[in-house]
Scaffold this active site. Structure first.
Site, PDB file in Angstrom:
ATOM      1  N   HIS A 114      10.990  -5.966  12.239  1.00 44.76           N
ATOM      2  CA  HIS A 114      10.212  -6.803  11.332  1.00 44.76           C
ATOM      3  C   HIS A 114      11.218  -7.587  10.481  1.00 44.76           C
ATOM      4  O   HIS A 114      12.328  -7.098  10.236  1.00 44.76           O
ATOM      5  CB  HIS A 114       9.368  -5.878  10.451  1.00 44.76           C
ATOM      6  CG  HIS A 114       8.387  -6.557   9.561  1.00 44.76           C
ATOM      7  ND1 HIS A 114       8.746  -7.128   8.366  1.00 44.76           N
ATOM      8  CD2 HIS A 114       7.053  -6.744   9.671  1.00 44.76           C
ATOM      9  CE1 HIS A 114       7.668  -7.636   7.782  1.00 44.76           C
ATOM     10  NE2 HIS A 114       6.625  -7.417   8.555  1.00 44.76           N
ATOM     11  N   ASP A 191      13.302   2.156   9.392  1.00 43.33           N
ATOM     12  CA  ASP A 191      12.093   1.523   8.863  1.00 43.33           C
ATOM     13  C   ASP A 191      10.896   2.293   9.417  1.00 43.33           C
ATOM     14  O   ASP A 191      10.572   2.207  10.599  1.00 43.33           O
ATOM     15  CB  ASP A 191      12.083   0.053   9.321  1.00 43.33           C
ATOM     16  CG  ASP A 191      10.806  -0.660   8.913  1.00 43.33           C
ATOM     17  OD1 ASP A 191       9.900  -0.017   8.350  1.00 43.33           O
ATOM     18  OD2 ASP A 191      10.718  -1.879   9.170  1.00 43.33           O
ATOM     19  N   GLN A 194       5.585   1.515  10.179  1.00 41.18           N
ATOM     20  CA  GLN A 194       4.491   1.666  11.145  1.00 41.18           C
ATOM     21  C   GLN A 194       4.320   3.104  11.619  1.00 41.18           C
ATOM     22  O   GLN A 194       3.509   3.375  12.505  1.00 41.18           O
ATOM     23  CB  GLN A 194       4.744   0.766  12.379  1.00 41.18           C
ATOM     24  CG  GLN A 194       4.632  -0.713  12.098  1.00 41.18           C
ATOM     25  CD  GLN A 194       3.217  -1.139  11.682  1.00 41.18           C
ATOM     26  OE1 GLN A 194       2.243  -0.420  11.881  1.00 41.18           O
ATOM     27  NE2 GLN A 194       3.116  -2.311  11.088  1.00 41.18           N
ATOM     28  N   LYS A 217       0.159   0.760   4.193  1.00 39.11           N
ATOM     29  CA  LYS A 217      -0.077   0.946   5.634  1.00 39.11           C
ATOM     30  C   LYS A 217      -0.436   2.398   5.947  1.00 39.11           C
ATOM     31  O   LYS A 217      -0.601   2.777   7.099  1.00 39.11           O
ATOM     32  CB  LYS A 217       1.165   0.542   6.436  1.00 39.11           C
ATOM     33  CG  LYS A 217       1.439  -0.958   6.417  1.00 39.11           C
ATOM     34  CD  LYS A 217       2.626  -1.281   7.279  1.00 39.11           C
ATOM     35  CE  LYS A 217       3.206  -2.645   6.995  1.00 39.11           C
ATOM     36  NZ  LYS A 217       2.436  -3.747   7.564  1.00 39.11           N
ATOM     37  N   CYS A 356       5.633 -11.368  11.703  1.00 45.22           N
ATOM     38  CA  CYS A 356       6.914 -11.229  10.991  1.00 45.22           C
ATOM     39  C   CYS A 356       7.994 -10.673  11.910  1.00 45.22           C
ATOM     40  O   CYS A 356       8.845  -9.873  11.477  1.00 45.22           O
ATOM     41  CB  CYS A 356       6.779 -10.364   9.738  1.00 45.22           C
ATOM     42  SG  CYS A 356       5.601 -10.984   8.558  1.00 45.22           S
TER      43      CYS A 356
END
Ligand code: PLP
Length: 410
Positions: A114, A191, A194, A217, A356
């Site tokens: 991202h 990261d 998600q 999220k 993104c």
């Protein structure tokens, strides 16, 4: 787990929400946590020596301890509350990366990042002279592990990698990548934006050095994000932002800062949102990852099978490999924005664009995709209605109607 836990579906009973990878809806428990704090205990933290201020501090620090436990961290002091994953990644790049990286260093990242985990490193590389190495994906949408091995062995100071791709759905083998990166002395930045709502995360087991995610999220409010960092690294880092809350003492001659995590929380923090984040993670924990993984896998299977039966649809991301419940796809002759606009009119929320992740789309040679992503509230009916909507979109935009099984059985 149920749609009934989410008040948005009372307000919009027909809504089919398949955009959880962008942001999730909020369960009543989270709305209640926010409302209860504002209506019964509101005060700011670490300041008031009156009971409500003390109670707010207790709730805020309690949320931090819960996040630490949820992530398998060794200590609550390793958990920094920030606005979102983007802020957390920028903090790592600026507060750890900038003082530690120079022209001899290599920053290894991947093409599936991202922008939030790409731009901070791209800028840092440009400004420090460090080399930016971008690992490719294979034709199957997995990270190219041969390239990863080769590039990491060639030397790396940092590996910045996503746990789950927000476009391909690919779940990366973080522990294996971390082991290769650590063999070169690199710092591993993961990261987890998600991942956190969908699969168990244990930062200690995966051997990350930094791990970030956004509350919104994971069924929590907007405005709250988390940076987890290994205590030895956090301890060496200068603050990213300076101001109130994060200082020991300030004078004209000398200022000293608090220890982590407070050193990195300048200004009045998102107290209510942090407390509600705890509520969201408790909600996830109570349902349990076994049941979340089982339900999301079943819906993913239905989604992939249904999409596979629609002529002209091509699916991005790994086949027959571990993947998350999000699917990006293209339809021959129909622009992704037309599809999402058409579905939106029918009360079906999906996202179109490059999510993104422009470098990935560029590498794949596609301008945009449609993405359908699953959350805890989705049902088989949601997926079937979405698939029927997609067939209608195809019929409308291509002028063709193909009698597939699901069309015929309507
Ligand atoms: N990383 C990934 C993989 C994402 O999918 C996103 C959001 O879509 C982000 C980072 C950035 O999250 P936020 O906008 O909440 O900072």
């Amino acid at each position: 787990m149920s749609r009934a836990d989410f008040p948005i579906f009372n307000a919009h009973p027909e809504l089919i929400y398949l955009d959880s990878a962008a942001t999730t809806q909020k369960p009543q428990a989270v709305v209640d946590a926010l409302s209860s704090f504002y209506s019964k205990s509101y005060a700011t933290v670490h300041r008031g020596v009156y009971p409500m201020g003390e109670r707010a501090t207790e709730l805020y620090e309690g949320a931090r301890a819960y996040v630490a436990e949820f992530l398998g961290a060794k200590s609550a002091d390793e958990v920094v509350f920030l606005r979102n994953a983007t802020e957390a990644l920028n903090l790592v790049a600026e507060a750890w990366g900038r003082p530690n990286l120079g022209p001899k260093d290599r920053i290894v990242t991947t093409i599936m990042e991202h922008h939030s985990n790409f731009l901070p490193w791209q800028r840092l590389a440009r400004q420090t002279g460090a080399e930016l190495v971008v690992l490719p994906v294979t034709g199957n949408g997995q990270l190219d592990m041969e390239a990863a091995r080769r590039e990491l062995q060639a030397g790396a100071s940092v590996l910045a990698v996503t746990m789950v791709s927000n476009v391909l759905g690919t779940v990366n083998p973080i522990a294996c990548l971390a082991a290769m990166a650590h063999a070169q002395g690199a710092v591993v930045v993961v990261d987890g934006a998600q991942a956190v709502a969908h699969r168990p995360v244990n930062v200690t087991q995966m051997e990350a050095d930094f791990f970030v995610f956004s509350g919104h999220k994971a069924y929590a409010p907007t405005g709250i994000g988390v940076l987890w960092g290994r205590s030895e690294l956090l301890a060496q880092m200068e603050p990213f932002l300076v101001g109130g809350e994060m200082v020991n003492s300030v004078s004209l001659k000398k200022t000293t800062f608090l220890d982590p995590p407070h050193r990195f929380e300048a200004g009045t923090p998102a107290v209510a949102e942090a407390i509600a984040l705890k509520g969201a993670l408790e909600y996830i924990k109570n349902i349990g990852f076994d049941s979340i993984l089982g339900q999301e896998a079943a819906l993913l299977e239905l989604l992939l099978t249904g999409l596979g039966q629609i002529p002209g649809v091509s699916i991005l991301g790994p086949e027959g490999h571990l993947r998350e419940g999000l699917v990006s796809f293209l339809m021959d002759g129909v622009h992704p924005h037309d599809i999402s606009g058409f579905l939106g009119e029918k009360g079906i929320a999906v996202r179109a664009g490059f999510h993104c992740a422009q470098p990935l789309h560029e590498a794949l040679g596609i301008p945009a995709t449609v993405r359908a992503s699953i959350g805890i509230y989705n049902t088989e009916d949601d997926v079937r209605t979405f698939l029927r909507g997609l067939e209608d979109a195809r019929a409308l935009f291509t002028g063709e109607r193909q009698w597939t099984t699901s069309t015929a059985s309507r």
